[in-house]
Design a protein around this motif. Structure first.
Motif, mmCIF file in Angstrom:
data_model
loop_
_atom_site.group_PDB
_atom_site.id
_atom_site.type_symbol
_atom_site.label_atom_id
_atom_site.label_comp_id
_atom_site.label_asym_id
_atom_site.label_seq_id
_atom_site.Cartn_x
_atom_site.Cartn_y
_atom_site.Cartn_z
ATOM 1 N N MET A 139 32.421 -107.077 -24.501
ATOM 2 C CA MET A 139 31.372 -106.074 -24.244
ATOM 3 C C MET A 139 30.004 -106.725 -24.074
ATOM 4 S SD MET A 139 32.773 -103.041 -24.221
ATOM 5 C CE MET A 139 31.493 -101.862 -24.599
ATOM 6 N N LEU A 140 29.628 -107.599 -24.990
ATOM 7 C CA LEU A 140 28.281 -108.162 -24.928
ATOM 8 C C LEU A 140 28.086 -109.058 -23.717
ATOM 9 C CD1 LEU A 140 27.475 -108.915 -28.669
ATOM 10 C CD2 LEU A 140 26.394 -107.223 -27.197
ATOM 11 N N ASP A 141 29.151 -109.655 -23.205
ATOM 12 C CA ASP A 141 28.996 -110.506 -22.040
ATOM 13 C C ASP A 141 28.502 -109.728 -20.827
ATOM 14 O OD1 ASP A 141 31.475 -109.175 -22.019
ATOM 15 O OD2 ASP A 141 32.294 -110.591 -20.582
ATOM 16 N N ARG A 142 28.634 -108.409 -20.850
ATOM 17 C CA ARG A 142 28.170 -107.578 -19.730
ATOM 18 C C ARG A 142 26.705 -107.198 -19.844
ATOM 19 N NH1 ARG A 142 32.967 -103.068 -20.122
ATOM 20 N NH2 ARG A 142 34.711 -104.521 -20.459
ATOM 21 N N VAL A 143 26.099 -107.429 -21.000
ATOM 22 C CA VAL A 143 24.731 -106.926 -21.193
ATOM 23 C C VAL A 143 23.721 -107.985 -21.613
ATOM 24 C CG1 VAL A 143 25.421 -104.534 -21.642
ATOM 25 C CG2 VAL A 143 25.309 -106.155 -23.550
ATOM 26 N N VAL A 144 24.166 -109.222 -21.865
ATOM 27 C CA VAL A 144 23.231 -110.284 -22.227
ATOM 28 C C VAL A 144 23.365 -111.446 -21.248
ATOM 29 C CG1 VAL A 144 23.162 -109.680 -24.686
ATOM 30 C CG2 VAL A 144 24.820 -111.379 -23.857
ATOM 31 N N PRO A 145 22.297 -112.207 -21.014
ATOM 32 C CA PRO A 145 22.351 -113.341 -20.097
ATOM 33 C C PRO A 145 22.971 -114.567 -20.761
ATOM 34 C CG PRO A 145 20.156 -113.139 -21.006
ATOM 35 C CD PRO A 145 20.935 -111.967 -21.534
ATOM 36 N N PRO A 146 23.223 -115.639 -19.985
ATOM 37 C CA PRO A 146 23.834 -116.848 -20.542
ATOM 38 C C PRO A 146 22.994 -117.537 -21.609
ATOM 39 C CG PRO A 146 24.078 -116.824 -18.155
ATOM 40 C CD PRO A 146 23.166 -115.696 -18.502
ATOM 41 N N SER A 147 21.691 -117.268 -21.646
ATOM 42 C CA SER A 147 20.839 -117.879 -22.669
ATOM 43 C C SER A 147 21.124 -117.338 -24.060
ATOM 44 C CB SER A 147 19.356 -117.648 -22.336
ATOM 45 O OG SER A 147 19.084 -116.258 -22.198
ATOM 46 N N VAL A 148 21.863 -116.238 -24.141
ATOM 47 C CA VAL A 148 22.194 -115.596 -25.416
ATOM 48 C C VAL A 148 23.639 -115.919 -25.790
ATOM 49 C CG1 VAL A 148 22.475 -113.394 -26.612
ATOM 50 C CG2 VAL A 148 20.539 -113.736 -25.054
ATOM 51 N N ARG A 149 23.834 -116.364 -27.030
ATOM 52 C CA ARG A 149 25.180 -116.626 -27.556
ATOM 53 C C ARG A 149 25.552 -115.487 -28.501
ATOM 54 N NH1 ARG A 149 25.841 -122.136 -26.630
ATOM 55 N NH2 ARG A 149 24.428 -122.679 -24.902
ATOM 56 N N TRP A 150 26.804 -115.123 -28.524
ATOM 57 C CA TRP A 150 27.199 -113.972 -29.324
ATOM 58 C C TRP A 150 28.626 -114.141 -29.851
ATOM 59 C CZ3 TRP A 150 31.417 -111.346 -27.381
ATOM 60 C CH2 TRP A 150 31.727 -111.595 -26.031
#
Length: 218
Positions: free
Chosen positions: A1-12
């Motif tokens: 889910m989060l991969d659709r709403v955050v850019p590559p600079s963000v790790r989750w």
């Protein structure tokens, strides 16, 4: 889910079930010492997610304690956000050199309880929710609520003060983005007063997820 709403600079990292073997620090255990089993499991699992995400940035495990208004206190040089709802826990982090602030939220994909929408929405937002297409099966009121939660989580680390639900007008675009216009004076960001945020949202059968990432300019 989060991969659709955050850019590559963000790790989750995320979890759909609580982890029962999370080792908390003494300081973290003290925070939830008087809490029930459900709250303890939720607290521990979201911190396990945060530690997994931080590890991808090369950060060693540290106590992740709630600070003012419950906002997580991140290691120096890190910005981040946590979220949890029934059946889902997640954390997102980034280097403060790349991202100025970050806010994520997840909610069950179902209509808000009765009277909640009227309590959190401005008149123009109520009109927007009523006008959004019903053919997609999206609980637009829940998307609005989640977006407002993400707005607050992005706002607080910059302003260090509360932001009420009606101090921002959220405009949702059906293709998966939203904007938030602030109705209160904010701090300066990149040399200008902070007046708005841009975010992204997504939804599947069970979850609505929203995120705001303010990346630093090159």
């Amino acid at each position: 889910m989060l991969d659709r709403v955050v850019p590559p600079s963000v790790r989750w990292a995320h979890a759909f079930e609580d982890c029962l073997d999370v080792e908390l620090s003494p300081q973290e255990r003290a925070v939830v010492a008087g809490a029930g089993a459900r709250r303890k499991a939720e607290f521990a699992t979201v911190r396990a997610c945060a530690r997994d995400a931080l590890a991808t940035l090369g950060c060693a495990p540290v106590p992740l304690l709630p600070g003012e208004y419950g906002a997580p206190q991140w290691p120096d040089g890190i910005v981040g956000s946590m979220t949890h709802c029934t059946g889902y826990r997640a954390a997102a982090v980034a280097s403060a050199a790349d991202v100025a602030t970050l806010g994520i939220d997840a909610e069950p994909h179902e209509a808000l309880p009765e009277r909640v929408l009227g309590a959190i929405a401005r008149a123009e937002e109520l009109a927007m929710v009523a006008a959004l297409p019903t053919t997609e099966g999206i609980a637009w009121d829940r998307v609005l609520f989640s977006a407002k939660e993400a707005v607050y989580k992005a706002w607080f680390p910059l302003a260090r003060r509360w932001l009420h639900f009606r101090e921002a007008t959220v405009t949702i675009a059906p293709e998966g983005t939203f904007t938030a216009r602030l109705h209160t004076s904010g701090p300066e960001l990149f040399g200008r007063p902070l007046t708005s945020f841009d975010g992204r949202w997504t939804a599947d059968e069970s979850l609505v997820t929203t995120a705001i990432t303010v990346e630093r300019r090159a």
